[in-house]
Structures are given as structure tokens and as C-alpha cells.
Write a protein that holds these residues in place. Sequence first.
Motif, PDB file in Angstrom:
ATOM      1  N   MET A 135      53.444  76.224  24.394  1.00  0.00           N
ATOM      2  CA  MET A 135      53.090  76.280  22.983  1.00  0.00           C
ATOM      3  C   MET A 135      53.918  77.297  22.205  1.00  0.00           C
ATOM      4  O   MET A 135      53.981  77.239  20.985  1.00  0.00           O
ATOM      5  CB  MET A 135      51.596  76.569  22.822  1.00  0.00           C
ATOM      6  CG  MET A 135      51.143  77.910  23.348  1.00  0.00           C
ATOM      7  SD  MET A 135      49.357  78.155  23.150  1.00  0.00           S
ATOM      8  CE  MET A 135      48.701  76.893  24.240  1.00  0.00           C
ATOM      9  N   ASN A 136      54.587  78.231  22.892  1.00  0.00           N
ATOM     10  CA  ASN A 136      55.403  79.220  22.186  1.00  0.00           C
ATOM     11  C   ASN A 136      56.874  78.810  22.087  1.00  0.00           C
ATOM     12  O   ASN A 136      57.695  79.565  21.577  1.00  0.00           O
ATOM     13  CB  ASN A 136      55.289  80.598  22.851  1.00  0.00           C
ATOM     14  CG  ASN A 136      55.794  80.597  24.284  1.00  0.00           C
ATOM     15  OD1 ASN A 136      56.097  79.548  24.836  1.00  0.00           O
ATOM     16  ND2 ASN A 136      55.870  81.768  24.877  1.00  0.00           N
ATOM     17  N   ALA A 137      57.218  77.615  22.575  1.00  0.00           N
ATOM     18  CA  ALA A 137      58.596  77.126  22.486  1.00  0.00           C
ATOM     19  C   ALA A 137      58.821  76.463  21.119  1.00  0.00           C
ATOM     20  O   ALA A 137      57.886  75.952  20.497  1.00  0.00           O
ATOM     21  CB  ALA A 137      58.886  76.136  23.599  1.00  0.00           C
ATOM     22  N   THR A 138      60.066  76.469  20.682  1.00  0.00           N
ATOM     23  CA  THR A 138      60.383  75.829  19.401  1.00  0.00           C
ATOM     24  C   THR A 138      60.418  74.309  19.569  1.00  0.00           C
ATOM     25  O   THR A 138      60.576  73.800  20.682  1.00  0.00           O
ATOM     26  CB  THR A 138      61.740  76.319  18.884  1.00  0.00           C
ATOM     27  OG1 THR A 138      62.745  76.018  19.858  1.00  0.00           O
ATOM     28  CG2 THR A 138      61.723  77.802  18.619  1.00  0.00           C
ATOM     29  N   PRO A 139      60.286  73.533  18.491  1.00  0.00           N
ATOM     30  CA  PRO A 139      60.362  72.069  18.581  1.00  0.00           C
ATOM     31  C   PRO A 139      61.715  71.605  19.131  1.00  0.00           C
ATOM     32  O   PRO A 139      62.720  72.312  19.054  1.00  0.00           O
ATOM     33  CB  PRO A 139      60.174  71.622  17.126  1.00  0.00           C
ATOM     34  CG  PRO A 139      59.451  72.743  16.476  1.00  0.00           C
ATOM     35  CD  PRO A 139      59.963  73.998  17.129  1.00  0.00           C
ATOM     36  N   VAL A 140      61.715  70.408  19.695  1.00  0.00           N
ATOM     37  CA  VAL A 140      62.946  69.804  20.208  1.00  0.00           C
ATOM     38  C   VAL A 140      63.314  68.605  19.345  1.00  0.00           C
ATOM     39  O   VAL A 140      62.440  67.951  18.736  1.00  0.00           O
ATOM     40  CB  VAL A 140      62.807  69.364  21.677  1.00  0.00           C
ATOM     41  CG1 VAL A 140      62.647  70.548  22.584  1.00  0.00           C
ATOM     42  CG2 VAL A 140      61.635  68.402  21.847  1.00  0.00           C
ATOM     43  N   GLN A 141      64.597  68.302  19.278  1.00  0.00           N
ATOM     44  CA  GLN A 141      65.105  67.157  18.520  1.00  0.00           C
ATOM     45  C   GLN A 141      65.545  66.089  19.504  1.00  0.00           C
ATOM     46  O   GLN A 141      66.313  66.366  20.440  1.00  0.00           O
ATOM     47  CB  GLN A 141      66.279  67.579  17.631  1.00  0.00           C
ATOM     48  CG  GLN A 141      66.609  66.621  16.514  1.00  0.00           C
ATOM     49  CD  GLN A 141      65.625  66.749  15.350  1.00  0.00           C
ATOM     50  OE1 GLN A 141      64.917  67.746  15.249  1.00  0.00           O
ATOM     51  NE2 GLN A 141      65.588  65.764  14.466  1.00  0.00           N
ATOM     52  N   ILE A 142      65.025  64.860  19.336  1.00  0.00           N
ATOM     53  CA  ILE A 142      65.389  63.724  20.186  1.00  0.00           C
ATOM     54  C   ILE A 142      66.166  62.715  19.336  1.00  0.00           C
ATOM     55  O   ILE A 142      65.661  62.260  18.318  1.00  0.00           O
ATOM     56  CB  ILE A 142      64.145  63.043  20.787  1.00  0.00           C
ATOM     57  CG1 ILE A 142      63.202  64.078  21.414  1.00  0.00           C
ATOM     58  CG2 ILE A 142      64.550  61.987  21.804  1.00  0.00           C
ATOM     59  CD1 ILE A 142      63.746  64.768  22.623  1.00  0.00           C
ATOM     60  N   ILE A 143      67.353  62.352  19.797  1.00  0.00           N
ATOM     61  CA  ILE A 143      68.192  61.421  19.048  1.00  0.00           C
ATOM     62  C   ILE A 143      68.655  60.299  19.970  1.00  0.00           C
ATOM     63  O   ILE A 143      69.114  60.545  21.087  1.00  0.00           O
ATOM     64  CB  ILE A 143      69.434  62.125  18.444  1.00  0.00           C
ATOM     65  CG1 ILE A 143      69.016  63.242  17.491  1.00  0.00           C
ATOM     66  CG2 ILE A 143      70.336  61.126  17.729  1.00  0.00           C
ATOM     67  CD1 ILE A 143      70.168  64.076  16.979  1.00  0.00           C
ATOM     68  N   LEU A 144      68.482  59.052  19.507  1.00  0.00           N
ATOM     69  CA  LEU A 144      69.066  57.884  20.170  1.00  0.00           C
ATOM     70  C   LEU A 144      70.276  57.446  19.358  1.00  0.00           C
ATOM     71  O   LEU A 144      70.178  57.257  18.143  1.00  0.00           O
ATOM     72  CB  LEU A 144      68.051  56.737  20.241  1.00  0.00           C
ATOM     73  CG  LEU A 144      66.849  56.894  21.179  1.00  0.00           C
ATOM     74  CD1 LEU A 144      65.918  55.696  21.016  1.00  0.00           C
ATOM     75  CD2 LEU A 144      67.299  57.021  22.616  1.00  0.00           C
ATOM     76  N   ARG A 145      71.420  57.275  20.044  1.00  0.00           N
ATOM     77  CA  ARG A 145      72.598  56.845  19.293  1.00  0.00           C
ATOM     78  C   ARG A 145      73.398  55.828  20.078  1.00  0.00           C
ATOM     79  O   ARG A 145      73.504  55.913  21.311  1.00  0.00           O
ATOM     80  CB  ARG A 145      73.463  58.042  18.909  1.00  0.00           C
ATOM     81  CG  ARG A 145      74.070  58.811  20.044  1.00  0.00           C
ATOM     82  CD  ARG A 145      74.699  60.115  19.543  1.00  0.00           C
ATOM     83  NE  ARG A 145      75.373  60.833  20.606  1.00  0.00           N
ATOM     84  CZ  ARG A 145      75.727  62.117  20.512  1.00  0.00           C
ATOM     85  NH1 ARG A 145      75.457  62.807  19.405  1.00  0.00           N
ATOM     86  NH2 ARG A 145      76.346  62.710  21.519  1.00  0.00           N
ATOM     87  N   GLN A 146      73.944  54.877  19.367  1.00  0.00           N
ATOM     88  CA  GLN A 146      74.738  53.805  19.948  1.00  0.00           C
ATOM     89  C   GLN A 146      76.117  54.315  20.326  1.00  0.00           C
ATOM     90  O   GLN A 146      76.721  55.115  19.614  1.00  0.00           O
ATOM     91  CB  GLN A 146      74.905  52.684  18.920  1.00  0.00           C
ATOM     92  CG  GLN A 146      75.629  51.452  19.418  1.00  0.00           C
ATOM     93  CD  GLN A 146      74.723  50.601  20.287  1.00  0.00           C
ATOM     94  OE1 GLN A 146      73.583  50.325  19.922  1.00  0.00           O
ATOM     95  NE2 GLN A 146      75.229  50.174  21.417  1.00  0.00           N
ATOM     96  N   LEU A 147      76.622  53.876  21.490  1.00  0.00           N
ATOM     97  CA  LEU A 147      77.986  54.230  21.896  1.00  0.00           C
ATOM     98  C   LEU A 147      78.970  53.218  21.337  1.00  0.00           C
ATOM     99  O   LEU A 147      78.628  52.055  21.141  1.00  0.00           O
ATOM    100  CB  LEU A 147      78.102  54.278  23.405  1.00  0.00           C
ATOM    101  CG  LEU A 147      77.531  55.525  24.091  1.00  0.00           C
ATOM    102  CD1 LEU A 147      77.714  55.451  25.587  1.00  0.00           C
ATOM    103  CD2 LEU A 147      78.174  56.790  23.549  1.00  0.00           C
TER     104      LEU A 147
END
Length: 248
Positions: A236-248
Amino acid sequence: MSASVALAWASVMPQLLPYAIIDRLTVDPVWTGAPLILLENQNAAMPQTPNGTVIFAYWNMSKQNNAGSIAITSGGGPPSFRQVPALQNQPYVWMNNWHSNNLSVTNISPNQDTPIQIQAIGPGIPGTSPLPLPMGGDGQQLGYGQTAIGSASPSYMQLVITSNSSTTSIVGIIGGPPDTQGNNGYVIAVNYSRDTGPGTGTAPPEGYYATTASNSYVMTLNWNSAVVFAANLSSMNATPVQIILRQL
């Protein structure tokens, strides 16, 4: 009672004690898998699991050097015992399929100052309402305990996990074809102490797919339009994470 019988009984008692408290002090009989802290002897029970991969994470939250233990039961089978060492910077992970049976977790730690956080994630588990995980763009930011769901493209693509902080962040991913053990889950840590997993020559921690000392990890995959399910398993003390899906 003779001295020999008393001595024999005393030697058996430590083995029987954990069984005496399993499933007794239930604080959440309809646990949804959302992050939950169990104190000593407390229990949480999920009435039914999916018939597919579930990522179960557990973390000793004690500020002291108190080693902990949990007992896990399902479907009337014998308990599985897991040790939960103290002062760790990431959760321990067990990836399993409980085949639609119940899942019951009890904190059987010997010291009362040993709170243990648990979390179970997978598509269909109602612990959180998944956010949309779009293809391309900025993706989706996941805070503590949040999940997201999207679809892979029908060709090679990349899944990118980023956390712009110095704290370790843990992400669980479920999707794609199952491996030889029938699991299709991956647990990845960023801002970890070292690089492990595919391409590093170093085996990852038990239950993990990969870890990186960097604040970003890129996973290349081809899941033929399968569902991509992601969850933030960090503390709970960790910062948010960013998840990205991208086409190759």
C-alpha cells in the motif's frame, strides 16, 4: 498420565496447534480477493475460485523480525503451509488453479505482532472492478490493489510495466495460452534489487516470471487477441504502476 505419555503428547502438540486454529476466527467469510491484512489466528474465506489460474500473493507486514506462517485450505483437502519471512521488499507468490473450490487462508504465525497481507487475483474474481486496459496511448495507471482488463492484438505486441519511483512495484498478469503446468499467469517486479528471469541467466524468485532493477519492464508476446488481465500486487505504500499495451 505417565511421564512418558506426557512427554510424547507435548512433542505432538506443536504439530496439532496450527490445525486447531485453521478456519476458526473468520473475519471475512466472503473474501473477494481484495488486499486484506490478517492478524494472528484470523481467517478469510473465498466461497468459490475460478476454474483457472489464480495468483495468490502474501506478504509479512511486521515491522519486527517476526517470521510468519499461513495455512491454506481448499475443497476439503489437507492444508498447505507457507512460510512468510519478515522484512521483505516484495510479496511471496503462489500461482495455482483451485478448480472452482473454495479458498481459505489463516494466519497461524506464532507471534501476535505478525500481520500478513493477502491478495488473490484473476479474471472474474470480484476483488475489484477492472479498469479498461486500452491498446496504445498512455495505457492504464493502477493504484494499490487495482486491476485492469483489455485484449491483446492478433499479432506480436508489447506489454510495458512502469513505476516512476524507487519503491518496488509488483504486477500480476494473466492471459494467453497455458504453460506445461496449465498456468497462464506472470508476476513481474520493477525497481527490484536485481535482474532475473528470461534473458538474464538468473532464476527469478519463486512464483515470479521476472524482476528488474529498472523502473520499467517490457514483455513481448503474441496471444492472438486473448484477454489481458493485470493487477497491482504492490504494498500500500508503493506508488501506482503504469500498464501499456502497444502494437509492434
